[in-house]
Design an enzyme around this catalytic site. Structure first.
Site, PDB file in Angstrom:
ATOM      1  N   GLY A  32      -1.102  -9.113   7.826  1.00 55.37           N
ATOM      2  CA  GLY A  32      -0.110 -10.024   7.250  1.00 55.37           C
ATOM      3  C   GLY A  32       1.259  -9.385   7.277  1.00 55.37           C
ATOM      4  O   GLY A  32       1.718  -8.915   8.317  1.00 55.37           O
ATOM      5  N   GLU A  52      -0.248  -5.157  -3.159  1.00 51.41           N
ATOM      6  CA  GLU A  52      -1.377  -6.017  -2.822  1.00 51.41           C
ATOM      7  C   GLU A  52      -2.149  -6.443  -4.063  1.00 51.41           C
ATOM      8  O   GLU A  52      -3.370  -6.564  -4.032  1.00 51.41           O
ATOM      9  CB  GLU A  52      -2.302  -5.282  -1.850  1.00 51.41           C
ATOM     10  CG  GLU A  52      -1.630  -4.752  -0.595  1.00 51.41           C
ATOM     11  CD  GLU A  52      -1.088  -5.860   0.300  1.00 51.41           C
ATOM     12  OE1 GLU A  52      -1.617  -6.990   0.235  1.00 51.41           O
ATOM     13  OE2 GLU A  52      -0.144  -5.595   1.058  1.00 51.41           O
TER      14      GLU A  52
END
Length: 300
Positions: free
Chosen positions: A57, A138
């Site tokens: 990503g 994250e």
């Protein structure tokens, strides 16, 4: 993967003071302290293990951590989807943006997700800072160990390994041979397949310790609080176009990801269809979406 946060402050550690030939004492970590850094992350010893993080990503264009080498690679048995919500970085509370995560492909164990693997420094102090920041960035994602496969089993990668601390930079293809692969099994019959080996890969650092290697991927499961799930393609595109957060507009994330995948020749039907839908909706209405996103920021 969601990600795109700024480097978080490291957790304070008990430190010993040593006096140099200057007036002020300087704090340095003790050998005993650095030897136990790995325990806070539930990882094997930083002294005996080399860590490699797979980016699929925002890490593809915005690493924000030091790495020693990068490798075009893929994982198997997963698909990349814009099903993870973000209420901070690319969205707001009550109006979450969408970023990617990975879901198992129960019906296709050979499905591939292409990206880049980043070999982290061997220094325990650096690893402590990197994992502290990554775990904050994250948030909502689990750190999972998965096998990685070399995207170019015959030729490897063709760029010079990165040996200094890189800054966030434009994403570029590392190989001359384009591997246009979808997140499925549409690869040539008999095509060579090999697990990533950072000791023999052409991109590997010239000098590195020979020790155990752990390949890590950050994955947000359906059980996490920010998971938003599937929706019609146009609905997801409209949400992305109208959302923004502290890291910027949500559409920037989508467009950057699609560009990164095109740069390495990796086809991804889900990402590319969403990218095309968003660009079609945006055509002629850009100011409308910009104004809407700005209103959300002012309300927040």
């Amino acid at each position: 993967m969601t990600g795109d946060n700024y480097m978080a402050a490291c957790t304070a550690e008990r430190r010993e003071r040593v006096v140099h030939n200057v007036s002020a004492p300087v704090a340095v970590p003790s050998i005993r302290t650095t030897a136990r850094y790995h325990e806070r992350f539930g990882l094997p010893s930083f002294e005996d293990t080399t860590f490699v993080v797979f980016g699929y990503g925002s890490i593809l264009w915005k690493q924000e951590f030091e790495y020693e080498a990068e490798y075009e690679s893929y994982i198997k048995g997963y698909k990349r989807v814009f099903y993870q919500g973000t209420k901070v970085h690319r969205g707001q509370p009550g109006a979450p943006g969408r970023v990617v995560t990975l879901l198992p492909t129960e019906d296709d164990k050979e499905a591939r997700v292409y990206g880049k693997a980043y070999q982290l420094p061997a220094d325990p102090e650096k690893l402590n800072r990197i994992f502290t920041a990554l775990d904050v960035r994250e948030g909502g994602y689990d750190r999972v160990q998965l096998p990685l496969y070399n995207a170019h089993p015959t030729t490897g990668n063709l760029t010079t390994p990165t040996t200094s601390a890189p800054s966030a930079k434009a994403f570029k293809s590392e190989a001359a041979d384009v591997y246009a692969r979808a997140n499925s099994t549409d690869f040539a019959a008999g095509e060579a397949e090999e697990q990533l080996d950072i000791f023999t890969h052409p991109n590997a650092p010239a000098v590195q310790p020979r020790r155990s290697v752990m390949y890590l991927v950050y994955i947000a499961t359906k059980e996490n609080d920010d998971y938003v799930g599937d929706a019609p393609m146009e609905v997801m595109a409209r949400e992305i176009l109208s959302r923004t957060g502290i890291s910027g507009p949500n559409r920037e994330y989508l467009f950057f990801l699609a560009d990164c995948l095109r740069a390495i020749g990796a086809a991804d039907p889900h990402v590319f269809e969403l990218d095309a839908t968003a660009r079609r909706l945006l055509r002629g209405h850009e100011q409308e979406y910009i104004s809407g996103a700005q209103r959300l920021v002012s309300i927040a």
